[in-house]
Scaffold this motif. Structure first.
Motif, mmCIF file in Angstrom:
data_model
loop_
_atom_site.group_PDB
_atom_site.id
_atom_site.type_symbol
_atom_site.label_atom_id
_atom_site.label_comp_id
_atom_site.label_asym_id
_atom_site.label_seq_id
_atom_site.Cartn_x
_atom_site.Cartn_y
_atom_site.Cartn_z
ATOM 1 N N ASP A 253 0.752 -1.202 -0.046
ATOM 2 C CA ASP A 253 0.158 -0.156 -0.197
ATOM 3 C C ASP A 253 0.963 1.295 0.139
ATOM 4 O OD1 ASP A 253 -2.642 1.131 0.311
ATOM 5 O OD2 ASP A 253 -1.661 2.174 2.035
ATOM 6 N N THR A 254 1.763 1.305 0.978
ATOM 7 C CA THR A 254 2.636 2.590 0.858
ATOM 8 C C THR A 254 3.519 2.839 -0.299
ATOM 9 O OG1 THR A 254 2.671 2.306 3.522
ATOM 10 C CG2 THR A 254 4.505 3.368 2.479
ATOM 11 N N ALA A 255 4.288 1.625 -0.906
ATOM 12 C CA ALA A 255 4.924 1.773 -2.195
ATOM 13 C C ALA A 255 3.980 2.278 -3.162
ATOM 14 C CB ALA A 255 5.488 0.344 -2.423
ATOM 15 N N GLY A 256 2.967 1.619 -3.237
ATOM 16 C CA GLY A 256 1.935 1.991 -4.413
ATOM 17 C C GLY A 256 1.556 3.503 -4.217
ATOM 18 N N ARG A 257 1.289 4.055 -3.023
ATOM 19 C CA ARG A 257 0.651 5.354 -2.986
ATOM 20 C C ARG A 257 2.074 6.470 -3.223
ATOM 21 N NH1 ARG A 257 -4.323 5.535 -0.432
ATOM 22 N NH2 ARG A 257 -4.746 3.820 0.186
ATOM 23 N N ALA A 258 3.205 5.665 -2.732
ATOM 24 C CA ALA A 258 4.371 6.677 -2.907
ATOM 25 C C ALA A 258 5.013 6.799 -4.460
ATOM 26 C CB ALA A 258 5.501 6.415 -2.017
ATOM 27 N N PHE A 259 5.162 5.741 -4.984
ATOM 28 C CA PHE A 259 5.957 5.516 -6.187
ATOM 29 C C PHE A 259 5.072 5.563 -7.522
ATOM 30 C CE2 PHE A 259 8.751 3.159 -3.140
ATOM 31 C CZ PHE A 259 9.413 4.415 -2.717
ATOM 32 N N LEU A 260 3.757 4.891 -7.224
ATOM 33 C CA LEU A 260 2.760 4.926 -8.704
ATOM 34 C C LEU A 260 2.551 6.058 -9.121
ATOM 35 C CD1 LEU A 260 0.207 2.128 -8.081
ATOM 36 C CD2 LEU A 260 1.675 2.322 -9.747
ATOM 37 N N PRO A 261 2.300 7.454 -8.313
ATOM 38 C CA PRO A 261 2.246 8.700 -8.945
ATOM 39 C C PRO A 261 3.441 9.088 -9.886
ATOM 40 C CG PRO A 261 1.336 8.709 -6.798
ATOM 41 C CD PRO A 261 1.967 7.374 -6.762
ATOM 42 N N MET A 262 4.488 8.772 -9.372
ATOM 43 C CA MET A 262 5.939 8.959 -10.111
ATOM 44 C C MET A 262 5.939 8.388 -11.334
ATOM 45 S SD MET A 262 8.922 8.711 -7.339
ATOM 46 C CE MET A 262 8.517 9.727 -5.531
ATOM 47 N N LEU A 263 5.426 7.068 -11.349
ATOM 48 C CA LEU A 263 5.639 6.342 -12.639
ATOM 49 C C LEU A 263 4.403 6.732 -13.644
ATOM 50 C CD1 LEU A 263 5.905 2.537 -11.117
ATOM 51 C CD2 LEU A 263 7.797 3.996 -12.039
ATOM 52 N N LEU A 264 3.349 7.132 -13.186
ATOM 53 C CA LEU A 264 2.426 7.543 -13.864
ATOM 54 C C LEU A 264 2.470 8.867 -14.375
ATOM 55 C CD1 LEU A 264 -1.039 6.260 -11.801
ATOM 56 C CD2 LEU A 264 -0.027 5.382 -13.919
ATOM 57 N N ARG A 265 3.544 9.700 -13.831
ATOM 58 C CA ARG A 265 3.652 11.048 -14.295
ATOM 59 C C ARG A 265 4.291 10.901 -15.329
ATOM 60 N NH1 ARG A 265 4.248 13.306 -8.914
ATOM 61 N NH2 ARG A 265 6.347 12.714 -8.871
ATOM 62 N N GLY A 266 4.947 9.821 -15.992
ATOM 63 C CA GLY A 266 5.615 9.792 -17.321
ATOM 64 C C GLY A 266 4.584 9.440 -18.443
ATOM 65 N N ILE A 267 3.551 9.308 -18.138
ATOM 66 C CA ILE A 267 2.524 8.845 -19.317
ATOM 67 C C ILE A 267 1.154 9.804 -19.074
ATOM 68 C CG2 ILE A 267 3.553 6.461 -19.766
ATOM 69 C CD1 ILE A 267 1.096 5.473 -17.985
ATOM 70 N N LEU A 268 0.963 10.223 -17.925
ATOM 71 C CA LEU A 268 -0.195 11.146 -17.681
ATOM 72 C C LEU A 268 0.296 12.603 -17.037
ATOM 73 C CD1 LEU A 268 -2.294 8.599 -15.813
ATOM 74 C CD2 LEU A 268 -2.564 9.168 -18.152
ATOM 75 N N ASP A 269 -0.502 13.520 -16.936
ATOM 76 C CA ASP A 269 -0.336 14.625 -16.387
ATOM 77 C C ASP A 269 -0.365 14.564 -14.803
ATOM 78 O OD1 ASP A 269 -3.028 15.826 -15.147
ATOM 79 O OD2 ASP A 269 -3.491 14.861 -17.074
ATOM 80 N N ARG A 270 0.208 15.738 -14.258
ATOM 81 C CA ARG A 270 0.828 15.534 -12.867
ATOM 82 C C ARG A 270 -0.577 15.323 -11.971
ATOM 83 N NH1 ARG A 270 5.167 16.942 -10.038
ATOM 84 N NH2 ARG A 270 4.926 17.505 -7.668
ATOM 85 N N SER A 271 -1.548 16.246 -12.178
ATOM 86 C CA SER A 271 -3.064 15.973 -11.439
ATOM 87 C C SER A 271 -3.509 14.502 -11.699
ATOM 88 C CB SER A 271 -3.851 17.173 -11.652
ATOM 89 O OG SER A 271 -4.293 17.094 -13.107
ATOM 90 N N THR A 272 -3.680 14.240 -12.833
ATOM 91 C CA THR A 272 -4.148 12.969 -13.031
ATOM 92 C C THR A 272 -3.487 11.782 -12.333
ATOM 93 O OG1 THR A 272 -4.946 13.737 -15.296
ATOM 94 C CG2 THR A 272 -5.113 11.198 -14.644
ATOM 95 N N ALA A 273 -2.190 11.899 -12.421
ATOM 96 C CA ALA A 273 -1.338 10.794 -11.854
ATOM 97 C C ALA A 273 -1.513 10.846 -10.377
ATOM 98 C CB ALA A 273 0.334 11.094 -12.404
#
Length: 306
Positions: A253-273
């Motif tokens: 849970d913690t790794a997902g909340r911390a690192f998934l937005p970073m990974l998603l920012r590579g393909i999505l805009d910041r607010s969506t990520a």
């Protein structure tokens, strides 16, 4: 991503894991061993947090807050078992679900009536308000204290269940309460004691989470769902399984909340990520549970005598 950020997030995951264990261990004792569906276990966690926070505000002593929070939760659990749960052991799970769901509503309204609808805050104790340096990385001393308390609770549960006569009676009473009662053991008192122990563990979780979360009505429901996922993954009735699965769920849970937005920012805009990351992290836990149940339907660490 730096090494220090990764280490801090893993420590946060460990802290969340031990907090989940303290809650799920009590739920395991009641749900897994006594086969009683207690949806109000999260309410005991909430009331423990309220008891501790109220005592801390009045006394400014964390020790007094701990004694009041744990003892208050245990006494509440004992009374709940005698007044409500004891009448439902012979009924099916649907009746238990309905009764304990009613208790959730009752405790939420009781907390709102006594302490108000606004969040109730409990400060971090002065002695634990600083940071601790670990290999050059600063980390909150209070969160270290949560990890230490969680590990001590895990050790205490292991020793109680595996190495003591009380633990032997708990295991025997869950398998064949009729035979245990025939041996002269007061099975009703034993069940009430188990219920009170589970409530006390919920109170410890509420006490330790009070300074890092806002104490408010309804705070027990979200974490109860995660605690149930923990005991399903670990194996229903297995305290050892609850411990390991709580750590796994906390880290995921913690790794997902911390690192998934970073990974998603590579393909999505910041607010969506930022919005999608926590949601996907919650889904990761459910996906992991589904994968575990597909491979091991009894959980990762099922009880051997089942």
């Amino acid at each position: 991503m730096s090494l220090s950020l990764f280490t801090v997030q893993m420590l946060n995951g460990l802290q969340l894991g031990v907090l989940l264990f303290m809650l799920s261990a009590g739920l395991t004792l009641v749900f897994g061993i006594m086969n009683f569906v207690n949806l109000a276990h999260g309410s005991l966690y909430m009331m423990g947090a309220y008891f501790a926070a109220a005592a801390y505000v009045r006394s400014e002593s964390f020790v007094i807050a701990a004694l009041v929070g744990i003892a208050g939760s245990a006494a509440l659990g004992f009374a709940m078992e005698r007044i409500v749960a004891a009448r439902l052991y012979a009924r099916d799970h649907l009746d238990q679900v309905l009764a304990t769901f009613g208790l959730i509503l009752f405790f939420n309204e009781l907390a709102r009536w006594i302490w108000g609808a606004s969040p109730y805050y409990m400060n971090v104790p002065q002695a634990l308000s600083g940071t601790v340096s670990l290999f050059g990385i600063s980390y909150s001393a209070y969160r270290f204290a949560i990890i230490a308390v969680g590990l001590l609770v895990a050790l205490g549960c292991y020793l109680l269940i595996s190495k003591t006569r009380v633990g032997m009676l708990i295991r025997a009473g869950s398998s064949n309460p009729t035979i245990v009662a025939a041996l002269g053991i007061n099975i009703k008192l034993l069940n009430a004691a188990i219920f009170a122990l589970g409530a006390a563990l919920a109170g410890v979780a509420g006490l330790m989470s009070g300074p890092i979360l806002s104490v408010q009505p309804g705070m027990g429901e979200p974490i109860l769902i995660t605690a149930m996922i923990v005991i399903v993954i670990g194996g229903i009735g297995s305290v050892r399984g609850a411990f390991y699965s709580a750590l796994i769920v906390g880290l995921i849970d913690t790794a997902g909340r911390a690192f998934l937005p970073m990974l998603l920012r590579g393909i999505l805009d910041r607010s969506t990520a930022q919005a999608a990351g926590p949601a996907l992290a919650s889904m990761l836990i459910c996906i992991f549970m589904a994968a575990v149940l597909a491979l091991k339907p009894q959980g990762l660490f099922p009880v051997k005598n089942q």
